[in-house]
Write a protein that holds these residues in place. Structure first.
Motif, PDB file in Angstrom:
ATOM      1  N   ARG A   1       0.905  -1.413  -0.210  1.00  0.00           N
ATOM      2  CA  ARG A   1      -0.395  -0.442  -0.018  1.00  0.00           C
ATOM      3  C   ARG A   1       0.959   1.799   0.236  1.00  0.00           C
ATOM      4  O   ARG A   1       0.299   2.408  -0.297  1.00  0.00           O
TER       5      ARG A   1
ATOM      6  N   THR B   1      -3.127  -1.704  -9.386  1.00  0.00           N
ATOM      7  CA  THR B   1      -3.040  -3.000  -8.213  1.00  0.00           C
ATOM      8  C   THR B   1      -4.516  -3.256  -8.412  1.00  0.00           C
ATOM      9  O   THR B   1      -4.996  -3.080  -8.583  1.00  0.00           O
TER      10      THR B   1
ATOM     11  N   PHE C   1      -1.232   4.760  -1.545  1.00  0.00           N
ATOM     12  CA  PHE C   1      -2.764   4.840   0.005  1.00  0.00           C
ATOM     13  C   PHE C   1      -2.408   4.389   1.598  1.00  0.00           C
ATOM     14  O   PHE C   1      -3.053   4.589   2.002  1.00  0.00           O
TER      15      PHE C   1
ATOM     16  N   PRO D   1      -2.102   8.690  -5.297  1.00  0.00           N
ATOM     17  CA  PRO D   1      -1.867   6.824  -6.187  1.00  0.00           C
ATOM     18  C   PRO D   1      -2.249   7.632  -7.594  1.00  0.00           C
ATOM     19  O   PRO D   1      -1.728   6.629  -8.475  1.00  0.00           O
ATOM     20  N   TYR D   2      -2.655   8.170  -7.909  1.00  0.00           N
ATOM     21  CA  TYR D   2      -3.398   8.161  -9.287  1.00  0.00           C
ATOM     22  C   TYR D   2      -2.050   8.692 -10.107  1.00  0.00           C
ATOM     23  O   TYR D   2      -2.168   9.235 -11.165  1.00  0.00           O
TER      24      TYR D   2
END
Lengths: 339, 357
Positions: free
Chosen positions: B50, B82, B55, B75-76
Motif C-alpha cells: 500500500r 493494483t 494508499f 496514487p493517481y
C-alpha cells in the motif's frame, strides 16, 4: 354536533375484513399444524387492517359521496374551486335575485376560489425546497460522517440521533422560542448591532422548521449507504487515475444514489403533508395543504369531511405517483427507504 | 550484473497507534521481475504494498521509483496499478466499463479504448462478457476482470494483494500459472503479496520473507527453500524439523545427542545454532546403521508420500517417505551432510508457537 356516521356497509366491511382475517389465521394454523412464526405477525396485520386499510377505503368512500352517502364528484369540484359547494347551496332564484340587485359573485364571496390548488402548489414548492436544502446540507454531512479517516464521525452520528429522541412538537416549540422577537437569536442579533429581526411567523420560519425536523431523514439513508460502501472502491478508482473529485463523481456519487432516493422520499413525504410546523412557526399566516385538510376535518359544517377526504385522496395519489417514480430509480430499494 | 532497479524502498518505517508495522524496510525490485512478499498475516507485507501504491504514507523513509522519490505523490499520479484482495470492481459499471475506467480518465479516443478493452478481454479469456454486470460473474471471472482493469493501463508495476485468496484450490493453481505466463508475456514487473508459501514458490523470481515488520530473507525460491536463514523462514517455507544444536567445528554439528557431518562452515567453534532438516531429506534405514534411532509413533497417508512422526528419545522427527513402515516399529534415521542446514540461532525470541504447528 358532527353528524358523521360510518355507513352501514362500513360496519359490514369491517366485519367481513375481521372474519376473513380470522379465517386466514385458522386455515394457516391448521395447515402448519401449530403456531409458526408468521402467526406472530397477526396482531400487526390486524392493526394494519383496522387502522390503515379500512381507513383508506373510508377516505376514498367519503371523497366520492355527499354527507347523505350519495355518489358525487362535487368534492373534487370543490377542490378545484373552494366556493363550489357554497355556491351550489344557494338556491338559483336567490342568486338571480342578488345579481339583479347588482351584486356580483365576488361581492357575495362566491366567485371561483382556487385556494385549495394554490395551497397544494405552495405546499409542493415548500416540500421541494425543503428536500433540496436537506439534500444540499445532508449529503456533505453524511459524507463527512462516513469518512473512515474522520475520527469524530461516530460522535456526529450520535449528535444527529439524540435530538430525534425528543418529540418533534417539543423541538418545534423550542425552535419557536429561539426565533421569537425576544428570543435567543434576536438577543444575539441585537448584541451584534444588527438589530432585532422578524424571524417568526413567516414563510422562512416554517421552512427552517421543516428543514430542522426532516434533515436527519435525509442524512441517515445517505450515511448508511456511504458507510457500507467498500472503501477499496475509492482506492481502486484512485489507483486507476482518479483524483479525489473524480473518485467522488465517478464512484461514490453513483453508488450512493439508493441512499439519496430514500432520503428524498423520507423528507419529501412528511414535508408535503406537514401541518403542525406551519401552524407553530407560521403564526397562522402560512397555510400548507396539511393545514387545509386538518381544518376541513376540524370544521363543524356538514360536508367538510367529504371535501377533506377528497383533498387527502388527491394528496395520496400525488405521493403514490412520486413514489412510483422514485422506485424506478432505486428498484432494489438498497437505500433502505420505506417504499 | 547491476540490473535496473525500478523500485527502491529506503529505510521505510511505519507505525499504527504505537505498534510498529514496518521496521526500517530496505528492498529493491528490478524491472520485469516477479517479486513476492511472503509472510504470515500482520507481517507488514500488505502495508508495504500500500505504501508503494500510494494508499499509505510511511512515517519515515523513501520510495524511489525509476530514480524519482515518489513518497509524496498521490496514487493517481503513480505509474503502478493494483489488483485488490476482493477485486473492488465497480458494481455500477459493466465488465467493459470497469476495464475502460482508467483509459477513459486518460481521455483516450473511443476506438482506442475499445481496441484495448477487447484485447484485455481476450487476454483474460472473457471475450463476450463485456456487457455483463460484474456481480453476475464468478469469483474467478471477477478476478480476471480485476487483473484486466489494472493491466489495460499498461502500468510499469502491477501490485497484487493476495489476489487469489478467495478462489478455490484448483482455480487458484490454474490462475497461478496464468498470472505467471501473463507476466512473462507482457514483461511487466509484478509485486505480489501472499501468505501462501506454495504460491510464492511457484510463481516468483524473488521471494521476500517478512515477519513482524522486518524482512527476514530475500532470495530465489530455491535458495529460500534450500538455505533458509533462520528457523522462522525454514518453518514458514515448507515443512521442517528444527533442532537446537551446537556447531562443534566447521562441517561438524551436534544435535539430538549425535554428531552429524555437514557442509556448512564459518560459524565458529561450539557455537549454538539451529539445525533444519526437511522431512523428505530424512532417510529411513536399518536400526543398526541409523545415526539416530527411534520408534514410529504415527503414520499418515498424504497421497504422494507417508508422513511419519518418529520419537527418537529426546527429539521428535517428522519424516516423509514413500515406503510405509508400521506404527510402533523401530527404525534408524540418517541424513546426508548436504541436507543438513545450519542457521544462526535467532537473536530475538523465535516465534515458538509458530514452530509448534
Amino acid at each position: 354536533m358532527t353528524s358523521f356516521k360510518v355507513p352501514v356497509w362500513g360496519y359490514w366491511m369491517m366485519g367481513i375484513g375481521f372474519a376473513a382475517f380470522v379465517a386466514m389465521l385458522v386455515a394457516y394454523i391448521r395447515k402448519n399444524r401449530g403456531f409458526r412464526r408468521p402467526v406472530f405477525a397477526a396482531p400487526y396485520v390486524l392493526w394494519l387492517i383496522v387502522f390503515t386499510v379500512i381507513p383508506c377505503f373510508l377516505v376514498a368512500y367519503f371523497s366520492f359521496t355527499d354527507p347523505q352517502g350519495n355518489f358525487t364528484l362535487d368534492n373534487f369540484k370543490n377542490f378545484w374551486d373552494s366556493n363550489y359547494n357554497a355556491r351550489k347551496a344557494i338556491a338559483p332564484e336567490d342568486l338571480e335575485m342578488y345579481q339583479s340587485m347588482g351584486l356580483s359573485l365576488e361581492d357575495l364571496g362566491l366567485a371561483r376560489d382556487s385556494i385549495n390548488i394554490d395551497t397544494l402548489v405552495f405546499s409542493l414548492w415548500m416540500a421541494f425546497l425543503c428536500t433540496a436544502i436537506c439534500l444540499l446540507l445532508g449529503y456533505p454531512a453524511a459524507h463527512i460522517m462516513a469518512d473512515r479517516e474522520f475520527k469524530l464521525g461516530p460522535t456526529l452520528v450520535i449528535l444527529f440521533v439524540v435530538p430525534m429522541w425528543m418529540n418533534f412538537l417539543l423541538r418545534t416549540i423550542a425552535l419557536m422560542s429561539l426565533l421569537e422577537d425576544g428570543g435567543l437569536l434576536n438577543t444575539v442579533l441585537e448584541w451584534l448591532g444588527i438589530g432585532r429581526q422578524k424571524l417568526l411567523n413567516n414563510i422562512p420560519a416554517v421552512q427552517v422548521g421543516m428543514i430542522y425536523n426532516f434533515l436527519p431523514f435525509m442524512v441517515f439513508p445517505i450515511y448508511n449507504v456511504l458507510n457500507k460502501m467498500d472503501y477499496k472502491l475509492s482506492e481502486a478508482a484512485m489507483d486507476l487515475g482518479c483524483n479525489k473529485w473524480q473518485v467522488f463523481y465517478k464512484v461514490t456519487l453513483p453508488l450512493s444514489v439508493p441512499g439519496v432516493v430514500s432520503g428524498i422520499t423520507m423528507v419529501f413525504m412528511p414535508a408535503v403533508t406537514t401541518f403542525y410546523i406551519s401552524r407553530l412557526l407560521g403564526g397562522g399566516k402560512v397555510q400548507l395543504f396539511g393545514d387545509l385538510i386538518e381544518a376541513k376535518f376540524l370544521s363543524t359544517s356538514l360536508n367538510e369531511w367529504n371535501v377533506g377526504s377528497a383533498l387527502s385522496l388527491v394528496m395520496m395519489v400525488l405521493i403514490l405517483l412520486s413514489l412510483g417514480l422514485l422506485n424506478k430509480v432505486d428498484p432494489d430499494n438498497e437505500g433502505g427507504g420505506m417504499v | 550484473m547491476e540490473e535496473q532497479r525500478l523500485i527502491t524502498l529506503e529505510d521505510i518505517y511505519k507505525q499504527y497507534d504505537g505498534t510498529t508495522v514496518l521496521d526500517h524496510i530496505n528492498l529493491y525490485i528490478r524491472k520485469k521481475e516477479f517479486v513476492t512478499l511472503l509472510g504470515p498475516s500482520g507481517c507488514g507485507k500488505t502495508t508495504t504494498l500500500r505504501i508503494i501504491g500510494g494508499f499509505e504514507t510511511a512515517d519515515s523513509g523513501r520510495v524511489i521509483f525509476d530514480g524519482q522519490d515518489i513518497s509524496g505523490i498521490p496514487p493517481y499520479k503513480r505509474r503502478v496499478n493494483t489488483v485488490f484482495q476482493k477485486y473492488a470492481l465497480f458494481p455500477h459499471l459493466n465488465v467493459r466499463d470497469n476495464i475502460a475506467f482508467g483509459l477513459k480518465l486518460k481521455k483516450m479516443s473511443k476506438d482506442e479504448i475499445n481496441r484495448k478493452v477487447d484485447y484485455m478481454l481476450d487476454l483474460v479469456n472473457l471475450k463476450g462478457y463485456g456487457k455483463r454486470g460484474v456481480d453476475s460473474l464468478s469469483g474467478g471471472q471477477q478476478q480476471r476482470i480485476a487483473i484486466a482493469r489494472a493491466l489495460v493501463n499498461e502500468p510499469e508495476v502491477l501490485l497484487l494483494d493476495e489476489p487469489l485468496g478467495a478462489l478455490d484450490l484448483k482455480l487458484r493453481k490454474e490462475m497461478q500459472l496464468e498470472l505467471k505466463a501473463m507476466q512473462q508475456r507482457l514483461g511487466i514487473t509484478f509485486l505480489y503479496v501472499t501468505h501462501d508459501q506454495e504460491e510464492a514458490l511457484t510463481m516468483s523470481d524473488t521471494i521476500v520473507v517478512m515477519h513482524g515488520g522486518k524482512i527476514l530473507q530475500i532470495g530465489t525460491p530455491k535458495s529460500i527453500y534450500d538455505e533458509p536463514k533462520n528457523a522462522f523462514v525454514a518453518n514458514f517455507i515448507g515443512e521442517s524439523n528444527i533442532f537446537p544444536g551446537t556447531m562443534i567445528k566447521d562441517e561438524l554439528v551436534n544435535f539430538c545427542g549425535t554428531e552429524f557431518p555437514c557442509v556448512d562452515s564459518g560459524f565458529g567453534e561450539n557455537a549454538p545454532v539451529d539445525v533444519v532438516v526437511r522431512p523428505e531429506d530424512v532417510l529411513l534405514v536399518g536400526e543398526d546403521v541409523g545415526q539416530v534411532t527411534g520408534t514410529i509413533k504415527s503414520v499418515l497417508f498424504k497421497g504422494v508420500h507417508y508422513e511419519m512422526i518418529i520419537d527418537a528419545g529426546h527429539s521428535t522427527w517428522k519424516v516423509h517417505s514413500t515406503t510405509m513402515q508400521p506404527e510402533g516399529s523401530r527404525v534408524g534415521l540418517a541424513v546426508v551432510p548436504f541436507n543438513i542446514h545450519i542457521m544462526h540461532r535467532m537473536e530475538e525470541e523465535t516465534p515458538r508457537e509458530e514452530q509448534a504447528k
